[in-house]
Scaffold this active site. Structure first.
Site, PDB file in Angstrom:
ATOM      1  N   GLU A  80       0.804  -1.219   0.000  1.00  0.00           N
ATOM      2  CA  GLU A  80       0.000   0.000   0.000  1.00  0.00           C
ATOM      3  C   GLU A  80       0.841   1.275   0.000  1.00  0.00           C
ATOM      4  OE1 GLU A  80      -2.396  -0.589   3.454  1.00  0.00           O
ATOM      5  OE2 GLU A  80      -3.968  -1.683   2.382  1.00  0.00           O
ATOM      6  N   GLU A 111       6.401 -21.831   8.088  1.00  0.00           N
ATOM      7  CA  GLU A 111       6.812 -20.955   9.188  1.00  0.00           C
ATOM      8  C   GLU A 111       7.786 -21.634  10.136  1.00  0.00           C
ATOM      9  OE1 GLU A 111       3.839 -21.214  12.870  1.00  0.00           O
ATOM     10  OE2 GLU A 111       2.897 -20.316  11.112  1.00  0.00           O
TER      11      GLU A 111
END
Length: 283
Positions: A80, A111
């Protein structure tokens, strides 16, 4: 000592027996705790923002790493910033365990690799002038813990965003933003309060850094990219309010210059400094 508050049992039980009203009220009541928990991180965040801005002013980049919800939030924030503030796509980089396909689907055990984050960063050639922000609700995710450890060893500025106190990730970082929001409404579902807190902290961190880098004038996003009609119209409005130009002239100037900032600078450069008073002819 590790305190995994995010994994503690919810203060609510028999959720399946609750009315919809009680479910929503309970979730909302828990969400109300988030803002105070985030507020507690401001003193540390203030110091972190100053250091991040200093490094980025010298050309450093900021990396976000995380897994699951935490990783997605980091990628979102990074993606963004270019359209909002006009920074280059390679100045803030979001990486998620398992790669971009993990944005839509869970990638099993991605992960759990403590070397994974540094390996994912390698193509970007990280240097000691860069910044790494690890995002992990629990503060225990090996992908984040290992990535922060490797980055600090290589001289990067390091910080973590987490929702547990005294976590392994915090122990590896120079700065720890620990918003302790308490157990989740649904036990262990850290996409809820913890995710909200992480989003708020990312908003605060990146927005403050962008402002310190001069990407905002007054309260306006003068460097935003003109990627759609809505943003073009917003930019035209900024120019009209600042200069009093007619709408069509402001739009033409904006499209020619490519950003509100360049349009306003062009107008300032073209504006006459002032005319000398006429010289009276000698009598």
């Amino acid at each position: 000592m590790e305190h995994r508050i995010t994994e503690q049992p919810s203060p609510y039980d028999d959720l399946q027996r609750m009315s919809v009203h009680d479910l929503l009220t309970g979730i909302n009541r828990e969400d109300a705790r988030v803002h105070e928990a985030v507020r507690q991180t401001i003193p540390v965040m203030e110091r972190l923002v100053e250091r991040v801005a200093e490094r980025m002013q010298r050309g450093g980049r900021m990396f976000y790493i995380g897994a699951g919800t935490s990783g997605r939030l980091g990628v979102t924030d990074a993606s963004e910033l270019p359209p909002t503030y006009g920074v280059a796509d390679d100045r803030v980089i979001g990486l998620i365990a398992g790669g971009d396909r993990a944005l839509r689907r869970s990638v099993e055990h991605a992960e759990d690799d403590p070397e994974g984050a540094w390996r994912d960063m390698a193509p970007y050639r990280p240097t000691a002038g860069d910044i790494l922000i690890g995002i992990a609700a629990s503060g225990t995710t090996p992908y984040v813990v290992g990535g922060v450890r490797s980055a600090r060893r290589e001289g990067l500025l390091t910080a973590v965003i987490t929702c547990n106190p005294s976590s392994p990730a915090a122990a590896e970082a120079e700065y720890a933003l620990e918003a302790v929001v308490g157990p989740e409404f649904v036990t262990g579902s850290t996409r809820m309060k913890a995710g909200t807190a992480q989003k708020l902290m990312l908003n605060m961190l990146s927005t403050a850094v962008m402002i310190r880098l001069g990407k905002v004038e007054g309260n306006r996003m003068v460097h935003m990219q003109l990627t759609n009609d809505k943003l073009v119209a917003r930019g035209v409005g900024m120019i009209v309010r600042e200069t009093g130009l007619p709408n069509d002239e402001a739009r033409a100037l904006l499209l020619r210059c490519g950003s509100v900032k360049r349009a306003l600078d062009t107008l300032r450069d073209e504006k006459p400094v002032g005319k000398e008073p006429p010289v009276n002819p000698k009598k």
